[in-house]
Design a protein around this motif. Structure first.
Motif, PDB file in Angstrom:
ATOM      1  N   UNK A  93       0.691  -1.118  -0.155  1.00 59.09           N
ATOM      2  CA  UNK A  93      -0.059   0.038  -0.072  1.00 59.09           C
ATOM      3  C   UNK A  93       0.669   1.105   0.064  1.00 59.09           C
ATOM      4  N   UNK A  94       1.909   1.170   0.967  1.00 62.05           N
ATOM      5  CA  UNK A  94       2.896   2.181   0.730  1.00 62.05           C
ATOM      6  C   UNK A  94       3.603   2.635  -0.643  1.00 62.05           C
ATOM      7  N   UNK A  95       4.023   1.323  -1.274  1.00 63.24           N
ATOM      8  CA  UNK A  95       4.769   1.422  -2.267  1.00 63.24           C
ATOM      9  C   UNK A  95       3.549   2.080  -3.450  1.00 63.24           C
ATOM     10  N   UNK A  96       2.276   1.649  -3.406  1.00 61.74           N
ATOM     11  CA  UNK A  96       1.595   2.273  -4.534  1.00 61.74           C
ATOM     12  C   UNK A  96       1.487   3.579  -4.116  1.00 61.74           C
ATOM     13  N   UNK A  97       1.290   3.994  -3.030  1.00 66.36           N
ATOM     14  CA  UNK A  97       1.090   5.403  -2.953  1.00 66.36           C
ATOM     15  C   UNK A  97       2.194   6.373  -3.289  1.00 66.36           C
ATOM     16  N   UNK A  98       3.355   5.747  -3.018  1.00 65.00           N
ATOM     17  CA  UNK A  98       4.684   6.336  -3.483  1.00 65.00           C
ATOM     18  C   UNK A  98       4.880   6.577  -4.991  1.00 65.00           C
ATOM     19  N   UNK A  99       4.373   5.355  -5.451  1.00 63.14           N
ATOM     20  CA  UNK A  99       4.391   5.459  -7.105  1.00 63.14           C
ATOM     21  C   UNK A  99       3.503   6.548  -7.515  1.00 63.14           C
ATOM     22  N   UNK A 100       2.595   6.862  -7.010  1.00 63.36           N
ATOM     23  CA  UNK A 100       1.499   8.041  -7.574  1.00 63.36           C
ATOM     24  C   UNK A 100       1.760   9.271  -7.223  1.00 63.36           C
ATOM     25  N   UNK A 101       2.957   9.669  -6.600  1.00 62.27           N
ATOM     26  CA  UNK A 101       3.123  11.179  -6.291  1.00 62.27           C
ATOM     27  C   UNK A 101       4.040  11.577  -7.191  1.00 62.27           C
ATOM     28  N   UNK A 102       4.127  12.836  -7.367  1.00 59.32           N
ATOM     29  CA  UNK A 102       5.161  13.535  -8.598  1.00 59.32           C
ATOM     30  C   UNK A 102       6.387  13.711  -7.637  1.00 59.32           C
ATOM     31  N   UNK A 103       7.394  13.362  -8.783  1.00 56.18           N
ATOM     32  CA  UNK A 103       8.729  13.608  -8.281  1.00 56.18           C
ATOM     33  C   UNK A 103       9.148  14.742  -7.835  1.00 56.18           C
ATOM     34  N   UNK A 105       5.392  13.516  -2.103  1.00 54.99           N
ATOM     35  CA  UNK A 105       6.250  12.219  -2.445  1.00 54.99           C
ATOM     36  C   UNK A 105       7.433  11.960  -1.173  1.00 54.99           C
ATOM     37  N   UNK A 106       7.929  13.056  -0.970  1.00 54.64           N
ATOM     38  CA  UNK A 106       8.783  12.807   0.485  1.00 54.64           C
ATOM     39  C   UNK A 106       7.970  12.090   1.534  1.00 54.64           C
ATOM     40  N   UNK A 107       6.764  12.687   1.647  1.00 53.02           N
ATOM     41  CA  UNK A 107       6.093  12.012   2.884  1.00 53.02           C
ATOM     42  C   UNK A 107       5.843  10.467   2.782  1.00 53.02           C
ATOM     43  N   UNK A 108       5.609  10.288   1.384  1.00 53.75           N
ATOM     44  CA  UNK A 108       5.120   8.904   1.116  1.00 53.75           C
ATOM     45  C   UNK A 108       6.401   7.979   1.143  1.00 53.75           C
ATOM     46  N   UNK A 109       7.590   8.649   0.801  1.00 54.92           N
ATOM     47  CA  UNK A 109       8.810   8.024   0.977  1.00 54.92           C
ATOM     48  C   UNK A 109       9.271   7.609   2.140  1.00 54.92           C
ATOM     49  N   UNK A 110       8.791   8.529   3.247  1.00 54.29           N
ATOM     50  CA  UNK A 110       9.082   8.490   4.684  1.00 54.29           C
ATOM     51  C   UNK A 110       8.288   7.319   5.218  1.00 54.29           C
ATOM     52  N   UNK A 111       6.885   7.142   4.903  1.00 57.29           N
ATOM     53  CA  UNK A 111       6.039   6.231   5.357  1.00 57.29           C
ATOM     54  C   UNK A 111       6.468   4.956   4.793  1.00 57.29           C
ATOM     55  N   UNK A 112       7.132   4.562   3.559  1.00 55.47           N
ATOM     56  CA  UNK A 112       7.432   3.386   3.083  1.00 55.47           C
ATOM     57  C   UNK A 112       8.818   3.207   3.784  1.00 55.47           C
ATOM     58  N   UNK A 113       9.619   4.157   3.954  1.00 56.55           N
ATOM     59  CA  UNK A 113      11.057   3.762   4.897  1.00 56.55           C
ATOM     60  C   UNK A 113      10.796   3.189   6.257  1.00 56.55           C
ATOM     61  N   UNK A 114       9.574   3.830   6.987  1.00 58.90           N
ATOM     62  CA  UNK A 114       9.439   3.511   8.396  1.00 58.90           C
ATOM     63  C   UNK A 114       8.812   1.855   8.095  1.00 58.90           C
ATOM     64  N   UNK A 115       8.031   1.808   7.380  1.00 61.45           N
ATOM     65  CA  UNK A 115       7.463   0.262   7.061  1.00 61.45           C
ATOM     66  C   UNK A 115       8.720  -0.961   7.215  1.00 61.45           C
ATOM     67  N   UNK A 116       9.522  -0.661   6.395  1.00 62.57           N
ATOM     68  CA  UNK A 116      10.743  -1.305   6.233  1.00 62.57           C
ATOM     69  C   UNK A 116      11.584  -1.372   7.267  1.00 62.57           C
ATOM     70  N   UNK A 117      11.715  -0.189   7.867  1.00 56.99           N
ATOM     71  CA  UNK A 117      12.551  -0.120   9.158  1.00 56.99           C
ATOM     72  C   UNK A 117      11.914  -1.044  10.455  1.00 56.99           C
ATOM     73  N   UNK A 118      10.711  -0.833  10.559  1.00 58.31           N
ATOM     74  CA  UNK A 118       9.894  -1.657  11.322  1.00 58.31           C
ATOM     75  C   UNK A 118      10.137  -3.089  11.367  1.00 58.31           C
ATOM     76  N   UNK A 119       9.875  -3.566  10.109  1.00 56.62           N
ATOM     77  CA  UNK A 119      10.268  -5.079   9.534  1.00 56.62           C
ATOM     78  C   UNK A 119      11.666  -5.380  10.037  1.00 56.62           C
ATOM     79  N   UNK A 120      12.518  -4.756   9.585  1.00 52.54           N
ATOM     80  CA  UNK A 120      14.063  -4.705   9.937  1.00 52.54           C
ATOM     81  C   UNK A 120      14.371  -4.989  11.433  1.00 52.54           C
ATOM     82  N   UNK A 121      13.775  -4.103  12.050  1.00 55.44           N
ATOM     83  CA  UNK A 121      13.860  -4.018  13.701  1.00 55.44           C
ATOM     84  C   UNK A 121      13.314  -5.202  14.324  1.00 55.44           C
TER      85      UNK A 121
END
Length: 363
Positions: A215-225, A230-246
């Motif tokens: 869901x976060x990846x799809x949201x990021x792909x829809x944002x304008x470069x 887009x930066x907010x969406x990138x941060x949300x996706x990074x947080x998702x991956x960071x939580x899994x890694x932790x």
């Protein structure tokens, strides 16, 4: 004995800006040094005059004045890291050094302690050129600080890893031995010398959070470069991956420490994850399970606490050998989870049988 301690940093906005600039300067120096080293190699191959000496970080400062703002030891360590990368390449133990990317490479820098330039006082850690920074020292240590590595995650969090030279720890020997079979159905199946077996469930952390990640990846792909959204969406996706890694790190650290605490001799299966990931049906599951990191943690913790870690040969047929009579049977498909030995009629659980065969290597 050198041991590292990692803590969360809480810099002020001005300190955070300095840390980001220093990380950028270290990456810049590394790339410039690598660029010049490649140019020198090409000149030597072409036979264009005498071979130039590789430059140093100090030689770039007149050309790039902003480098004077960064910690000079951090820049010097960037050169040492590049020298180490080239040494591994020439020794055949590593590939040719690659340029560091602002987006893909780990954001960090390392500085050394010289006469107290790195020290801890009143809940703060002092770093060269930046002063005292607040940090969470959740566990104390004794010893001499050798160096510190400051890193930044993709979500903007800062951490510091302090390398300490301390006395050898007095470890208490354990009596048990254990054989560990790694897998996907269960993360690990362990059998000790009392022939007690235990199956550790595979947490499947990526699978459990896959819907949120997609869901976060799809949201990021829809944002304008280049946009704020887009930066907010990138941060949300990074947080998702960071939580899994932790979550994964927490699981691996707790399990590996428990195994090291309870056993004196540990035999673990070694799997070639890179080759196994060529099978696209299980590639994501193998990446999620992190066998390599688990074995790495077992190895360094065994060294710390005086344990013996035995890595079984990747070609050891732990699954195919009958643990009762020792006869090697026919190769079994992955979906065969239970089988009966045709020689002695012993009935086996595939994974428990493999862990028993691994345990026998401890003798």
């Amino acid at each position: 004995m050198l041991k590292g301690y990692k803590y969360r940093l809480h810099p002020t906005p001005a300190q955070a800006e300095f840390l980001i600039k220093t990380i950028g300067c270290v990456r810049f120096i590394y790339n410039k040094l690598l660029e010049d080293r490649i140019a020198i190699r090409e000149e030597a191959k072409a036979g264009n005059g005498a071979r130039r000496k590789p430059p140093t970080p100090a030689s770039y400062k007149p050309l790039f004045p902003f480098l004077a703002e960064a910690d000079s030891l951090a820049l010097a360590n960037a050169k040492l890291n590049l020298d180490t990368a080239f040494a591994k390449f020439f020794a055949g133990t590593g590939g040719f050094p690659a340029f560091k990317s602002r987006r893909r490479s780990r954001a960090s820098y390392t500085t050394n302690n010289q006469h107290g330039t790195i020290r801890i006082e009143n809940g703060k850690v002092k770093l060269p050129k930046i002063g005292f920074v607040k940090f969470e020292q959740h566990r104390p240590f004794e010893g001499i600080i050798k160096s510190a590595t400051v890193s930044m995650t993709r979500t903007g969090k800062f951490f510091i890893s302090i390398l300490v030279n301390q006395d050898e720890e007095k470890w208490i020997p354990a009596k048990n031995k254990v054989g560990i079979d790694l897998g996907l159905e269960h993360f690990a199946v362990m059998t000790n010398d009392a022939m007690v077996s235990e199956k550790i469930d595979n947490p499947r952390l990526l699978r459990k959070s896959e819907a949120k990640v997609k869901k976060a990846q799809r949201a990021l792909s829809r944002k304008m470069a280049g946009s704020r959204n887009r930066e907010k969406a990138r941060l949300i996706l990074a947080k998702r991956h960071e939580k899994i890694a932790n979550q994964r790190k927490d699981f691996l650290h707790k399990l590996s420490r428990r195994i090291v605490d309870e056993n004196q001799v540990i035999v673990v299966e070694t799997l070639k994850s890179k080759d196994m990931m060529q099978n696209h049906k299980v590639a994501k599951s193998i990446a999620d399970v992190s066998w390599y990191e688990f074995v790495r943690q077992l190895e360094y913790k065994s060294n710390f606490y005086g344990r013996t870690l035995i890595k079984a040969d990747p070609w050891f047929a732990s699954t195919q050998i009958c643990s009762s009579c020792g006869v090697k049977g026919e190769k079994k498909a992955m979906d065969v989870r239970e089988w009966t030995c045709t020689h002695c009629d012993a009935y086996h659980d595939r994974d428990i049988n493999a862990s028993i065969n691994l345990l026998m290597l401890a003798d």
